[in-house]
Each structure stands twice: as structure tokens, then as C-alpha cells.
Design a protein around this motif. Structure first.
Motif, PDB file in Angstrom:
ATOM      1  N   LEU A 170      67.672   5.513  81.745  1.00 33.49           N
ATOM      2  CA  LEU A 170      67.853   4.220  82.391  1.00 33.49           C
ATOM      3  C   LEU A 170      68.106   3.097  81.396  1.00 33.49           C
ATOM      4  O   LEU A 170      68.370   1.978  81.786  1.00 33.49           O
ATOM      5  CB  LEU A 170      66.618   3.878  83.230  1.00 33.49           C
ATOM      6  N   ALA A 171      68.019   3.383  80.105  1.00 27.44           N
ATOM      7  CA  ALA A 171      68.145   2.336  79.103  1.00 27.44           C
ATOM      8  C   ALA A 171      69.535   1.725  79.085  1.00 27.44           C
ATOM      9  O   ALA A 171      69.681   0.525  78.973  1.00 27.44           O
ATOM     10  CB  ALA A 171      67.792   2.871  77.725  1.00 27.44           C
ATOM     11  N   ASP A 172      70.549   2.533  79.172  1.00 30.71           N
ATOM     12  CA  ASP A 172      71.913   2.000  79.152  1.00 30.71           C
ATOM     13  C   ASP A 172      72.802   2.917  79.966  1.00 30.71           C
ATOM     14  O   ASP A 172      73.431   3.818  79.436  1.00 30.71           O
ATOM     15  CB  ASP A 172      72.425   1.877  77.718  1.00 30.71           C
ATOM     16  N   THR A 173      72.868   2.664  81.271  1.00 32.08           N
ATOM     17  CA  THR A 173      73.614   3.559  82.143  1.00 32.08           C
ATOM     18  C   THR A 173      75.098   3.555  81.849  1.00 32.08           C
ATOM     19  O   THR A 173      75.773   4.541  82.034  1.00 32.08           O
ATOM     20  CB  THR A 173      73.381   3.202  83.620  1.00 32.08           C
ATOM     21  N   THR A 174      75.621   2.431  81.345  1.00 28.48           N
ATOM     22  CA  THR A 174      77.064   2.424  81.068  1.00 28.48           C
ATOM     23  C   THR A 174      77.401   3.298  79.880  1.00 28.48           C
ATOM     24  O   THR A 174      78.443   3.920  79.851  1.00 28.48           O
ATOM     25  CB  THR A 174      77.580   0.998  80.790  1.00 28.48           C
ATOM     26  N   LEU A 175      76.542   3.340  78.900  1.00 26.73           N
ATOM     27  CA  LEU A 175      76.783   4.190  77.741  1.00 26.73           C
ATOM     28  C   LEU A 175      76.812   5.660  78.151  1.00 26.73           C
ATOM     29  O   LEU A 175      77.652   6.423  77.715  1.00 26.73           O
ATOM     30  CB  LEU A 175      75.693   3.965  76.685  1.00 26.73           C
ATOM     31  N   LYS A 176      75.914   6.046  79.033  1.00 26.25           N
ATOM     32  CA  LYS A 176      75.802   7.443  79.439  1.00 26.25           C
ATOM     33  C   LYS A 176      76.702   7.780  80.631  1.00 26.25           C
ATOM     34  O   LYS A 176      76.809   8.920  81.010  1.00 26.25           O
ATOM     35  CB  LYS A 176      74.351   7.760  79.752  1.00 26.25           C
ATOM     36  N   MET A 177      77.351   6.789  81.240  1.00 20.38           N
ATOM     37  CA  MET A 177      78.185   6.994  82.422  1.00 20.38           C
ATOM     38  C   MET A 177      79.332   7.955  82.139  1.00 20.38           C
ATOM     39  O   MET A 177      79.673   8.774  82.964  1.00 20.38           O
ATOM     40  CB  MET A 177      78.757   5.650  82.885  1.00 20.38           C
ATOM     41  N   GLU A 178      79.906   7.848  80.958  1.00 20.69           N
ATOM     42  CA  GLU A 178      81.075   8.634  80.608  1.00 20.69           C
ATOM     43  C   GLU A 178      80.806  10.139  80.713  1.00 20.69           C
ATOM     44  O   GLU A 178      81.644  10.890  81.139  1.00 20.69           O
ATOM     45  CB  GLU A 178      81.494   8.286  79.177  1.00 20.69           C
ATOM     46  N   ASN A 179      79.589  10.551  80.334  1.00 21.33           N
ATOM     47  CA  ASN A 179      79.287  11.977  80.293  1.00 21.33           C
ATOM     48  C   ASN A 179      78.419  12.440  81.455  1.00 21.33           C
ATOM     49  O   ASN A 179      77.841  13.506  81.399  1.00 21.33           O
ATOM     50  CB  ASN A 179      78.588  12.308  78.970  1.00 21.33           C
ATOM     51  N   SER A 180      78.312  11.627  82.485  1.00 16.57           N
ATOM     52  CA  SER A 180      77.455  12.020  83.595  1.00 16.57           C
ATOM     53  C   SER A 180      78.256  12.060  84.880  1.00 16.57           C
ATOM     54  O   SER A 180      79.418  11.685  84.930  1.00 16.57           O
ATOM     55  CB  SER A 180      76.297  11.017  83.734  1.00 16.57           C
ATOM     56  N   SER A 181      77.593  12.506  85.926  1.00 11.06           N
ATOM     57  CA  SER A 181      78.254  12.539  87.229  1.00 11.06           C
ATOM     58  C   SER A 181      77.874  11.320  88.064  1.00 11.06           C
ATOM     59  O   SER A 181      78.154  11.282  89.238  1.00 11.06           O
ATOM     60  CB  SER A 181      77.867  13.820  87.961  1.00 11.06           C
ATOM     61  N   MET A 182      77.215  10.336  87.431  1.00  4.58           N
ATOM     62  CA  MET A 182      76.801   9.136  88.163  1.00  4.58           C
ATOM     63  C   MET A 182      78.027   8.386  88.674  1.00  4.58           C
ATOM     64  O   MET A 182      79.069   8.376  88.052  1.00  4.58           O
ATOM     65  CB  MET A 182      75.971   8.221  87.260  1.00  4.58           C
ATOM     66  N   ASN A 183      77.854   7.747  89.814  1.00  7.44           N
ATOM     67  CA  ASN A 183      78.928   6.967  90.418  1.00  7.44           C
ATOM     68  C   ASN A 183      79.032   5.620  89.710  1.00  7.44           C
ATOM     69  O   ASN A 183      78.062   4.896  89.585  1.00  7.44           O
ATOM     70  CB  ASN A 183      78.620   6.779  91.906  1.00  7.44           C
ATOM     71  N   LEU A 184      80.218   5.285  89.258  1.00  6.81           N
ATOM     72  CA  LEU A 184      80.470   3.994  88.635  1.00  6.81           C
ATOM     73  C   LEU A 184      80.543   2.933  89.719  1.00  6.81           C
ATOM     74  O   LEU A 184      81.189   3.133  90.741  1.00  6.81           O
ATOM     75  CB  LEU A 184      81.787   4.054  87.855  1.00  6.81           C
ATOM     76  N   GLU A 185      79.855   1.805  89.515  1.00 11.96           N
ATOM     77  CA  GLU A 185      79.896   0.697  90.465  1.00 11.96           C
ATOM     78  C   GLU A 185      80.542  -0.507  89.816  1.00 11.96           C
ATOM     79  O   GLU A 185      80.236  -0.856  88.683  1.00 11.96           O
ATOM     80  CB  GLU A 185      78.488   0.312  90.934  1.00 11.96           C
ATOM     81  N   ILE A 186      81.444  -1.146  90.563  1.00 14.18           N
ATOM     82  CA  ILE A 186      82.090  -2.370  90.118  1.00 14.18           C
ATOM     83  C   ILE A 186      81.786  -3.443  91.151  1.00 14.18           C
ATOM     84  O   ILE A 186      81.861  -3.193  92.352  1.00 14.18           O
ATOM     85  CB  ILE A 186      83.616  -2.177  89.977  1.00 14.18           C
ATOM     86  N   HIS A 187      81.413  -4.631  90.687  1.00 12.06           N
ATOM     87  CA  HIS A 187      81.069  -5.722  91.592  1.00 12.06           C
ATOM     88  C   HIS A 187      82.128  -6.814  91.515  1.00 12.06           C
ATOM     89  O   HIS A 187      82.629  -7.145  90.447  1.00 12.06           O
ATOM     90  CB  HIS A 187      79.691  -6.291  91.253  1.00 12.06           C
ATOM     91  N   MET A 188      82.443  -7.361  92.678  1.00 12.77           N
ATOM     92  CA  MET A 188      83.465  -8.388  92.816  1.00 12.77           C
ATOM     93  C   MET A 188      82.953  -9.394  93.842  1.00 12.77           C
ATOM     94  O   MET A 188      82.143  -9.047  94.704  1.00 12.77           O
ATOM     95  CB  MET A 188      84.756  -7.713  93.307  1.00 12.77           C
ATOM     96  N   VAL A 189      83.418 -10.642  93.760  1.00  7.60           N
ATOM     97  CA  VAL A 189      83.045 -11.656  94.741  1.00  7.60           C
ATOM     98  C   VAL A 189      84.302 -12.337  95.275  1.00  7.60           C
ATOM     99  O   VAL A 189      85.367 -12.270  94.666  1.00  7.60           O
ATOM    100  CB  VAL A 189      82.109 -12.739  94.145  1.00  7.60           C
ATOM    101  N   THR A 190      84.145 -12.979  96.429  1.00  2.00           N
ATOM    102  CA  THR A 190      85.213 -13.828  96.946  1.00  2.00           C
ATOM    103  C   THR A 190      84.932 -15.241  96.452  1.00  2.00           C
ATOM    104  O   THR A 190      83.795 -15.701  96.472  1.00  2.00           O
ATOM    105  CB  THR A 190      85.264 -13.811  98.483  1.00  2.00           C
ATOM    106  N   GLY A 191      85.975 -15.914  95.989  1.00  2.00           N
ATOM    107  CA  GLY A 191      85.815 -17.265  95.458  1.00  2.00           C
ATOM    108  C   GLY A 191      86.807 -18.214  96.080  1.00  2.00           C
ATOM    109  O   GLY A 191      87.801 -17.797  96.681  1.00  2.00           O
TER     110      GLY A 191
END
Length: 149
Positions: free
Chosen positions: A32-53
Motif C-alpha cells: 500500500l506504500a506506493d500503488t502507482t509504482l507497483k501498478m505496472e507489475n500487478s493486476s490492480m485496476n488503474l483509476e483515473i480521476h477527472m472533473v467537470t469544470g
């Protein structure tokens, strides 16, 4: 006296190195320390956040002008990876949208989050278009770009 100061200096340096090595090991091994670092080698779902402005202004003659946008205006998605695009409705009551070149459609409502599962098998640039704000007659078109690479 000088020997004692040198000894204290080396003890402090050793303690700092020990602490740094301990934290580095914990950080590297903790999932849990750095999910983005480990995202590349895992099966975790990547999440991207966006807003309406929204931008509003008045011209010199008092006419009100406005423009809506997706923010960020460009996102990058790895080809063939499962991604969840979370769009948070901040400005505008609702934004019915579609992703050009796909069958994906939906609505983002003010105060709500719309989660869109995405997986693109083909590289390219896909446009996320708000159907309410898609024509030049309505001001600036509300378009975001999804870059798949």
C-alpha cells in the motif's frame, strides 16, 4: 575529547543509514506504500480521476460567456489495460457524454461520480465529448482526449 566527537558523529551517521535502509525496505515491500509504482507489475485496476469544470466571464459590452471542460483535458491509458475513469460532476447540472469510436455513453451529474470501465485494444486518440456542449454555437466544445498507447 576529539575522539568522543568523532565517535558520536559515526554513531549518528550509522543510525541515520539504518533508519533510511529500514524505511526503504518497508516502503518497497509494503503493497500500500506506493500503488502507482507497483501498478505496472500487478493486476490492480488503474483509476483515473477527472472533473467537470466551468469558466465564466463577461465581455467589455457586458455579455456573459462561459465554457465547460473536462479536467484534465488529456489522459493517457496503456493499450490493453483495464482502467476505470472516474468523472466527478462539479460544474453544470449534467453532462451526457460519449466516447467517439466506441459504444460508451453515459451522464455525469453534479455532485456525483460516474465510473466508466475502459479497456482499449487499439492505439489511438479517442475523444470524450459532452453532447450538451459539443457544438461551436454553444461556446467552446467540451472535449477531452483519451490517448491510448
Amino acid at each position: 575529547m576529539r575522539f568522543v566527537l568523532i565517535k558520536k558523529k559515526w554513531i549518528l551517521i550509522g543510525a541515520a543509514l539504518f533508519a533510511l535502509a529500514g524505511f526503504g525496505g518497508w516502503y518497497y515491500l509494503n503493497p500500500l506504500a506506493d500503488t502507482t509504482l507497483k501498478m505496472e507489475n500487478s493486476s490492480m485496476n488503474l483509476e483515473i480521476h477527472m472533473v467537470t469544470g466551468e469558466f465564466k466571464s463577461k465581455t467589455a459590452d457586458g455579455k456573459e460567456i462561459e465554457a465547460y471542460r473536462w479536467d484534465p483535458g488529456t489522459i493517457y491509458i496503456p493499450q490493453g489495460k483495464q482502467v476505470t475513469l472516474n468523472i466527478h460532476g462539479v460544474n453544470g447540472n449534467e453532462h451526457p457524454f460519449r466516447i467517439e469510436g466506441t459504444e460508451i455513453k453515459g451522464v455525469v451529474k453534479k455532485g456525483s461520480k460516474t465510473a466508466i470501465p475502459l479497456k482499449f485494444e487499439e492505439e489511438g486518440i479517442y475523444r470524450l465529448i459532452c453532447d450538451t456542449h459539443s457544438h461551436h454555437g454553444q461556446g467552446v466544445p467540451m472535449v477531452a482526449y483519451i490517448v491510448v498507447d
